[in-house]
Write an enzyme that holds these catalytic residues in place. Structure first.
Site, PDB file in Angstrom:
ATOM      1  N   ASP A  45      11.061  -1.041  -5.254  1.00 13.81           N
ATOM      2  CA  ASP A  45       9.982  -1.831  -5.860  1.00 13.81           C
ATOM      3  C   ASP A  45       9.087  -0.965  -6.738  1.00 13.81           C
ATOM      4  O   ASP A  45       9.111   0.254  -6.641  1.00 13.81           O
ATOM      5  CB  ASP A  45       9.107  -2.430  -4.745  1.00 13.81           C
ATOM      6  N   LYS A  67       8.216  -5.737  -8.087  1.00 13.30           N
ATOM      7  CA  LYS A  67       7.650  -6.706  -8.939  1.00 13.30           C
ATOM      8  C   LYS A  67       6.165  -6.487  -9.008  1.00 13.30           C
ATOM      9  O   LYS A  67       5.514  -6.347  -7.995  1.00 13.30           O
ATOM     10  CB  LYS A  67       7.931  -8.132  -8.444  1.00 13.30           C
ATOM     11  N   MET A 180      -4.017  -6.118  -2.204  1.00 10.86           N
ATOM     12  CA  MET A 180      -3.886  -6.959  -3.406  1.00 10.86           C
ATOM     13  C   MET A 180      -5.183  -7.674  -3.748  1.00 10.86           C
ATOM     14  O   MET A 180      -5.167  -8.765  -4.288  1.00 10.86           O
ATOM     15  CB  MET A 180      -2.809  -8.039  -3.231  1.00 10.86           C
TER      16      MET A 180
HETATM   17  N1  SAH Z   1       3.987  -2.946   2.209  1.00  8.81           N
HETATM   18  C1  SAH Z   1       2.861  -2.306   1.551  1.00  8.81           C
HETATM   19  C2  SAH Z   1       1.907  -3.293   0.943  1.00  8.81           C
HETATM   20  C3  SAH Z   1       2.486  -4.128  -0.164  1.00  8.81           C
HETATM   21  S1  SAH Z   1       1.281  -5.166  -0.865  1.00  8.81           S
HETATM   22  C4  SAH Z   1       2.140  -1.393   2.538  1.00  8.81           C
HETATM   23  O1  SAH Z   1       2.426  -1.437   3.729  1.00  8.81           O
HETATM   24  O2  SAH Z   1       1.293  -0.617   2.102  1.00  8.81           O
HETATM   25  C5  SAH Z   1       0.758  -4.218  -2.237  1.00  8.81           C
HETATM   26  C6  SAH Z   1      -0.694  -3.826  -2.087  1.00  8.81           C
HETATM   27  O3  SAH Z   1      -0.819  -2.685  -1.246  1.00  8.81           O
HETATM   28  C7  SAH Z   1      -1.337  -3.381  -3.383  1.00  8.81           C
HETATM   29  O4  SAH Z   1      -1.737  -4.476  -4.167  1.00  8.81           O
HETATM   30  C8  SAH Z   1      -2.530  -2.604  -2.873  1.00  8.81           C
HETATM   31  O5  SAH Z   1      -3.554  -3.439  -2.413  1.00  8.81           O
HETATM   32  C9  SAH Z   1      -1.923  -1.920  -1.659  1.00  8.81           C
HETATM   33  N2  SAH Z   1      -1.470  -0.550  -1.969  1.00  8.81           N
HETATM   34  C10 SAH Z   1      -0.245  -0.053  -1.795  1.00  8.81           C
HETATM   35  N3  SAH Z   1      -0.190   1.258  -2.139  1.00  8.81           N
HETATM   36  C11 SAH Z   1      -1.435   1.598  -2.537  1.00  8.81           C
HETATM   37  C12 SAH Z   1      -2.031   2.800  -3.010  1.00  8.81           C
HETATM   38  N4  SAH Z   1      -1.342   3.926  -3.134  1.00  8.81           N
HETATM   39  N5  SAH Z   1      -3.348   2.773  -3.318  1.00  8.81           N
HETATM   40  C13 SAH Z   1      -4.063   1.657  -3.187  1.00  8.81           C
HETATM   41  N6  SAH Z   1      -3.553   0.492  -2.752  1.00  8.81           N
HETATM   42  C14 SAH Z   1      -2.266   0.454  -2.428  1.00  8.81           C
END
Ligand code: SAH
Length: 263
Positions: A45, A67, A180
């Site tokens: 992704d 996406k 998000m």
């Molecule tokens: N499965 C992922 C989350 C997916 S949803 C997890 O466990 O982290 C995607 C959201 O995760 C983004 O919109 C943001 O809010 C957050 N996110 C993921 N990586 C990030 C990062 N390095 N810094 C800030 N927010 C992050």
């Protein structure tokens, strides 16, 4: 070294649903690194950082599945179908997702599709953004003086509105982590205040947590939308709301690129 408890039979496809963590490749699990180095195909992704992709075997076929918001490179059904097809072809597939695949990652949906076709799979957890990003921002999600509970929510809903369980989000001594959330940030701040949260409640938004472009913007429910707009933050951003945000000033230890931090 042993690679784990299960060894696929030759010729039998298998899908490894692997969490890539929030960005810093040092946060990958050993299991993830081993699988990345051995895999034949990787389906990843957009949230997977390029530094993590550097660990992928040079001979592996790489398939980008998207996406970004508004840029649905592959629809979820197409991704599910692709994983099924690759496994039926007998491939060892790594399905690599940002953070942890079981936290706002649709990992469950992908596994359901595989299970429906009797395809073998394994799950390798990753460091979820809430955990990795808060650690690198120096914001403990719980702390005996400030918060005894912590709640993870997603702030981006299908129709663009934030239809959340507001009374549960404004409970005292609780930290709220929003995945998000940037698009709906003003609405979230407004609704939380309307449902009884103090306008002075601390809030942090962290862009690119755990990597060198990390930026942390802190403020209050009342002034955060303006601060975030002024800081010109870009996705991905994680929002943390609660008294624990006060600890950022004293505990921020990670030094991203010079000029990248706005406080
Ligand atoms: N499965 C992922 C989350 C997916 S949803 C997890 O466990 O982290 C995607 C959201 O995760 C983004 O919109 C943001 O809010 C957050 N996110 C993921 N990586 C990030 C990062 N390095 N810094 C800030 N927010 C992050």
């Amino acid at each position: 070294m042993k690679t784990g408890s299960t060894h696929p039979l030759p010729g039998t496809g298998r899908v490894y649903l692997v969490g890539a963590g929030p960005g810093d490749p040092e946060l990958l699990t050993l299991r993830a690194v081993r699988l990345l180095q051995q895999t034949e195909v990787i389906v990843y992704d957009h949230l997977v950082s390029s530094a993590v992709l550097d660990f992928v075997s040079p001979t592996a076929e790489r398939i980008y599945a998207g996406k970004r918001r508004n840029e649905h490179t592959m629809r979820q059904e197409e991704i599910n179908a692709l994983l099924v097809k690759l496994a039926i072809e007998g491939k060892q597939v790594v399905r690599l997702k940002g953070g942890d695949p079981f936290i706002f990652g649709r990992g469950g949906e992908e596994l359901q599709a595989l299970a429906a076709h009797d395809i073998a799979f394994e799950v390798v957890p990753g460091v979820t953004a809430a955990s990795g990003v808060s650690s690198y921002a120096g914001i403990p999600l719980t702390h005996r003086d400030y918060a005894q509970s912590c709640i993870f929510i997603t702030g981006h809903l299908q129709d663009g509105s934030a239809d959340l369980d507001w009374p549960s989000l404004v409970r005292p001594r609780q930290t709220v982590v929003i995945y998000m959330g940037l698009g709906g940030l003003s609405e979230i701040c407004r609704q939380m205040m309307q449902h009884g949260a103090a306008p002075t409640l601390p809030i942090a938004v962290v862009q690119d947590g755990t990597i060198t472009t990390q930026k942390v913007v802190t403020g209050t429910l009342a002034d955060m939308p303006e601060r975030v707009a002024n800081a010109g933050l870009k996705s991905p951003c994680l929002t943390i709301i609660g008294e624990v945000v006060k600890l950022h000033e004293a505990l921020a230890w990670f030094k991203p690129r010079p000029n990248a931090t706005t406080a």
